[in-house]
Motif scaffolding. Structure first.
Motif, PDB file in Angstrom:
ATOM      1  N   ILE A   1     -32.921  -6.758  19.944  1.00  0.00           N
ATOM      2  CA  ILE A   1     -32.643  -6.199  18.625  1.00  0.00           C
ATOM      3  C   ILE A   1     -32.719  -7.341  17.630  1.00  0.00           C
ATOM      4  O   ILE A   1     -32.285  -8.460  17.928  1.00  0.00           O
ATOM      5  CB  ILE A   1     -31.273  -5.464  18.596  1.00  0.00           C
ATOM      6  N   LEU A   2     -33.329  -7.096  16.484  1.00  0.00           N
ATOM      7  CA  LEU A   2     -33.466  -8.174  15.508  1.00  0.00           C
ATOM      8  C   LEU A   2     -33.452  -7.616  14.099  1.00  0.00           C
ATOM      9  O   LEU A   2     -33.760  -6.446  13.870  1.00  0.00           O
ATOM     10  CB  LEU A   2     -34.764  -8.955  15.741  1.00  0.00           C
ATOM     11  N   GLU A   3     -33.085  -8.496  13.179  1.00  0.00           N
ATOM     12  CA  GLU A   3     -33.054  -8.098  11.780  1.00  0.00           C
ATOM     13  C   GLU A   3     -34.123  -8.885  11.035  1.00  0.00           C
ATOM     14  O   GLU A   3     -34.268 -10.093  11.229  1.00  0.00           O
ATOM     15  CB  GLU A   3     -31.677  -8.397  11.185  1.00  0.00           C
ATOM     16  N   GLU A   4     -34.882  -8.172  10.207  1.00  0.00           N
ATOM     17  CA  GLU A   4     -35.887  -8.818   9.364  1.00  0.00           C
ATOM     18  C   GLU A   4     -35.996  -8.025   8.067  1.00  0.00           C
ATOM     19  O   GLU A   4     -36.142  -6.800   8.098  1.00  0.00           O
ATOM     20  CB  GLU A   4     -37.241  -8.853  10.090  1.00  0.00           C
ATOM     21  N   ASP A   5     -35.961  -8.715   6.952  1.00  0.00           N
ATOM     22  CA  ASP A   5     -36.029  -8.061   5.631  1.00  0.00           C
ATOM     23  C   ASP A   5     -35.031  -6.912   5.514  1.00  0.00           C
ATOM     24  O   ASP A   5     -35.380  -5.818   5.053  1.00  0.00           O
ATOM     25  CB  ASP A   5     -37.452  -7.555   5.353  1.00  0.00           C
TER      26      ASP A   5
ATOM     27  N   LYS B   1     -33.947  -4.981   7.601  1.00  0.00           N
ATOM     28  CA  LYS B   1     -34.121  -3.838   8.508  1.00  0.00           C
ATOM     29  C   LYS B   1     -33.802  -4.305   9.920  1.00  0.00           C
ATOM     30  O   LYS B   1     -34.048  -5.459  10.266  1.00  0.00           O
ATOM     31  CB  LYS B   1     -35.553  -3.312   8.443  1.00  0.00           C
ATOM     32  N   ILE B   2     -33.283  -3.389  10.708  1.00  0.00           N
ATOM     33  CA  ILE B   2     -32.943  -3.740  12.087  1.00  0.00           C
ATOM     34  C   ILE B   2     -33.910  -3.022  13.028  1.00  0.00           C
ATOM     35  O   ILE B   2     -34.136  -1.816  12.906  1.00  0.00           O
ATOM     36  CB  ILE B   2     -31.472  -3.389  12.387  1.00  0.00           C
ATOM     37  N   TYR B   3     -34.517  -3.791  13.922  1.00  0.00           N
ATOM     38  CA  TYR B   3     -35.524  -3.248  14.833  1.00  0.00           C
ATOM     39  C   TYR B   3     -35.087  -3.424  16.278  1.00  0.00           C
ATOM     40  O   TYR B   3     -34.489  -4.437  16.632  1.00  0.00           O
ATOM     41  CB  TYR B   3     -36.846  -4.000  14.660  1.00  0.00           C
ATOM     42  N   GLU B   4     -35.444  -2.433  17.100  1.00  0.00           N
ATOM     43  CA  GLU B   4     -35.197  -2.557  18.537  1.00  0.00           C
ATOM     44  C   GLU B   4     -36.536  -2.655  19.263  1.00  0.00           C
ATOM     45  O   GLU B   4     -37.521  -2.056  18.844  1.00  0.00           O
ATOM     46  CB  GLU B   4     -34.418  -1.339  19.046  1.00  0.00           C
ATOM     47  N   ILE B   5     -36.542  -3.398  20.336  1.00  0.00           N
ATOM     48  CA  ILE B   5     -37.734  -3.526  21.172  1.00  0.00           C
ATOM     49  C   ILE B   5     -37.332  -3.206  22.605  1.00  0.00           C
ATOM     50  O   ILE B   5     -36.348  -3.753  23.116  1.00  0.00           O
ATOM     51  CB  ILE B   5     -38.332  -4.945  21.057  1.00  0.00           C
TER      52      ILE B   5
ATOM     53  N   GLY C   1     -28.574   1.438  24.368  1.00  0.00           N
ATOM     54  CA  GLY C   1     -29.394   0.528  25.172  1.00  0.00           C
ATOM     55  C   GLY C   1     -28.523  -0.226  26.149  1.00  0.00           C
ATOM     56  O   GLY C   1     -27.522  -0.825  25.751  1.00  0.00           O
ATOM     57  N   PRO C   2     -28.898  -0.218  27.458  1.00  0.00           N
ATOM     58  CA  PRO C   2     -28.052  -0.849  28.478  1.00  0.00           C
ATOM     59  C   PRO C   2     -27.907  -2.361  28.276  1.00  0.00           C
ATOM     60  O   PRO C   2     -26.826  -2.912  28.478  1.00  0.00           O
ATOM     61  CB  PRO C   2     -28.777  -0.529  29.785  1.00  0.00           C
ATOM     62  N   LYS C   3     -29.003  -3.026  27.865  1.00  0.00           N
ATOM     63  CA  LYS C   3     -28.932  -4.483  27.680  1.00  0.00           C
ATOM     64  C   LYS C   3     -28.263  -4.806  26.347  1.00  0.00           C
ATOM     65  O   LYS C   3     -27.436  -5.715  26.258  1.00  0.00           O
ATOM     66  CB  LYS C   3     -30.332  -5.107  27.690  1.00  0.00           C
ATOM     67  N   LEU C   4     -28.676  -4.077  25.320  1.00  0.00           N
ATOM     68  CA  LEU C   4     -28.173  -4.368  23.971  1.00  0.00           C
ATOM     69  C   LEU C   4     -26.670  -4.172  23.892  1.00  0.00           C
ATOM     70  O   LEU C   4     -25.963  -4.955  23.241  1.00  0.00           O
ATOM     71  CB  LEU C   4     -28.873  -3.482  22.930  1.00  0.00           C
ATOM     72  N   SER C   5     -26.171  -3.130  24.568  1.00  0.00           N
ATOM     73  CA  SER C   5     -24.734  -2.852  24.466  1.00  0.00           C
ATOM     74  C   SER C   5     -23.904  -3.831  25.285  1.00  0.00           C
ATOM     75  O   SER C   5     -22.710  -3.988  25.060  1.00  0.00           O
ATOM     76  CB  SER C   5     -24.436  -1.407  24.864  1.00  0.00           C
ATOM     77  N   THR C   6     -24.526  -4.493  26.249  1.00  0.00           N
ATOM     78  CA  THR C   6     -23.797  -5.526  26.997  1.00  0.00           C
ATOM     79  C   THR C   6     -23.738  -6.808  26.174  1.00  0.00           C
ATOM     80  O   THR C   6     -22.718  -7.484  26.132  1.00  0.00           O
ATOM     81  CB  THR C   6     -24.512  -5.835  28.342  1.00  0.00           C
ATOM     82  N   ARG C   7     -24.872  -7.119  25.536  1.00  0.00           N
ATOM     83  CA  ARG C   7     -24.959  -8.402  24.830  1.00  0.00           C
ATOM     84  C   ARG C   7     -24.275  -8.388  23.467  1.00  0.00           C
ATOM     85  O   ARG C   7     -23.798  -9.421  23.008  1.00  0.00           O
ATOM     86  CB  ARG C   7     -26.427  -8.789  24.649  1.00  0.00           C
ATOM     87  N   LYS C   8     -24.325  -7.244  22.811  1.00  0.00           N
ATOM     88  CA  LYS C   8     -23.683  -7.097  21.488  1.00  0.00           C
ATOM     89  C   LYS C   8     -24.058  -8.207  20.499  1.00  0.00           C
ATOM     90  O   LYS C   8     -23.205  -8.894  19.931  1.00  0.00           O
ATOM     91  CB  LYS C   8     -22.164  -7.022  21.622  1.00  0.00           C
ATOM     92  N   ALA C   9     -25.344  -8.361  20.274  1.00  0.00           N
ATOM     93  CA  ALA C   9     -25.842  -9.337  19.299  1.00  0.00           C
ATOM     94  C   ALA C   9     -25.367  -8.938  17.899  1.00  0.00           C
ATOM     95  O   ALA C   9     -25.037  -7.776  17.661  1.00  0.00           O
ATOM     96  CB  ALA C   9     -27.368  -9.354  19.353  1.00  0.00           C
ATOM     97  N   PRO C  10     -25.330  -9.896  16.950  1.00  0.00           N
ATOM     98  CA  PRO C  10     -24.895  -9.575  15.588  1.00  0.00           C
ATOM     99  C   PRO C  10     -25.658  -8.394  14.970  1.00  0.00           C
ATOM    100  O   PRO C  10     -25.038  -7.531  14.319  1.00  0.00           O
ATOM    101  CB  PRO C  10     -25.172 -10.862  14.813  1.00  0.00           C
ATOM    102  N   ALA C  11     -26.973  -8.315  15.192  1.00  0.00           N
ATOM    103  CA  ALA C  11     -27.759  -7.203  14.629  1.00  0.00           C
ATOM    104  C   ALA C  11     -27.332  -5.869  15.237  1.00  0.00           C
ATOM    105  O   ALA C  11     -27.341  -4.835  14.568  1.00  0.00           O
ATOM    106  CB  ALA C  11     -29.251  -7.432  14.869  1.00  0.00           C
ATOM    107  N   PHE C  12     -26.953  -5.914  16.504  1.00  0.00           N
ATOM    108  CA  PHE C  12     -26.474  -4.696  17.186  1.00  0.00           C
ATOM    109  C   PHE C  12     -25.167  -4.210  16.550  1.00  0.00           C
ATOM    110  O   PHE C  12     -25.022  -3.034  16.211  1.00  0.00           O
ATOM    111  CB  PHE C  12     -26.264  -5.011  18.674  1.00  0.00           C
TER     112      PHE C  12
END
Ligand code: SAM
Length: 225
Positions: free
Chosen positions: A142-146, A148-152, A170-181
């Motif tokens: 998951i990343l933020e650009e301009d 907007k938040i995008y998932e891959i 998302g199984p990985k995203l919800s474990t990692r909890k990145a700032p964009a998430f």
């Protein structure tokens, strides 16, 4: 220079891959993949004449017409089995459009071992599609650009199990909890709470009750992660 969004998609392309980039627009991603020595060859597929012309022009300009074939075609129809494509990228569209592209010509995925999908919205429908079609999530980003938040989503052929929460977050995203998430789901939760508040004094119809229950369930899910 490639956007951070497409650079992140590129990061998941295996070295030596034969890539089909569907909805390629200017073909920036396949050009980058060849220049970086990541992909060995690529197909750039476009269904609209204007972007197709842009892709053809860009590939010519970068002198990559031996490595990249640009085709005017609807979705996966751009792939021919003799191309031996093993990696498909579809980026910059909504989740439902990505799913409809994957479902329209499933036979084109025969030799494909990796899908790298970047939905602008509704990643959930892609996870549902993956579950139903024996694709498993190898990785997610998951990343933020301009602003907007995008998932891959990176998929490989395997079976997986996902909970309701994992399908949404998302199984990985919800474990990692990145700032964009955290930012994305905080925003979503605030939206749901706003809607909930706006129907607080609405008439007690079954539809409103159903909507209310749905929103409460979503808010609970977010609070759960
Ligand atoms: N993939 C690039 C990116 O991520 O920057 C371009 C994204 S652009 C917003 C979406 C592109 O997908 C448009 O050029 C559109 O013409 C193309 N597209 C939409 N539906 C398509 C389909 N069924 N088959 C091929 N291309 C499609």
């Amino acid at each position: 220079k490639l956007s951070k969004r497409l650079e992140t998609v590129a990061k998941f392309v295996p070295t030596g891959a034969v890539v089909a980039d569907i909805g390629s627009d200017h073909a920036y991603l396949p050009c980058y993949l060849i220049h970086q020595g990541v992909a060995s060859s690529a197909i750039a597929g476009e269904v609209v004449a204007g972007p197709y012309e842009s892709a053809v022009g860009q590939v010519q300009k970068e002198g990559l017409h031996h490595e990249i074939t640009v085709r005017l075609a609807d979705g996966l129809a751009a792939i021919e089995l003799t191309d031996h494509v093993d990696t498909v990228t579809i980026a910059g569209m909504g989740g439902p459009l990505i799913v409809s592209i994957l479902e329209k010509h499933p036979e084109k995925l025969q030799g494909v071992t990796r899908l790298i999908l970047q939905p602008n919205i509704h990643a959930k429908v892609i996870r549902e599609w993956a579950l139903a079609h024996n694709w498993a999530i190898l990785d997610e980003e998951i990343l933020e650009e301009d602003d907007k938040i995008y998932e891959i989503l990176v998929l490989q052929r395997a079976q997986m199990e996902l909970s309701t929460a994992e399908i949404l977050f998302g199984p990985k995203l919800s474990t990692r909890k990145a700032p964009a998430f955290v930012k994305k789901w905080t925003r979503e939760k605030e939206n749901w709470q706003r809607v909930l508040l706006s129907i607080k004094d609405a008439e007690q119809t079954p539809e409103i009750e159903e909507k209310r229950a749905e929103l409460l369930a979503l808010i609970q899910l977010v609070e759960g992660v």
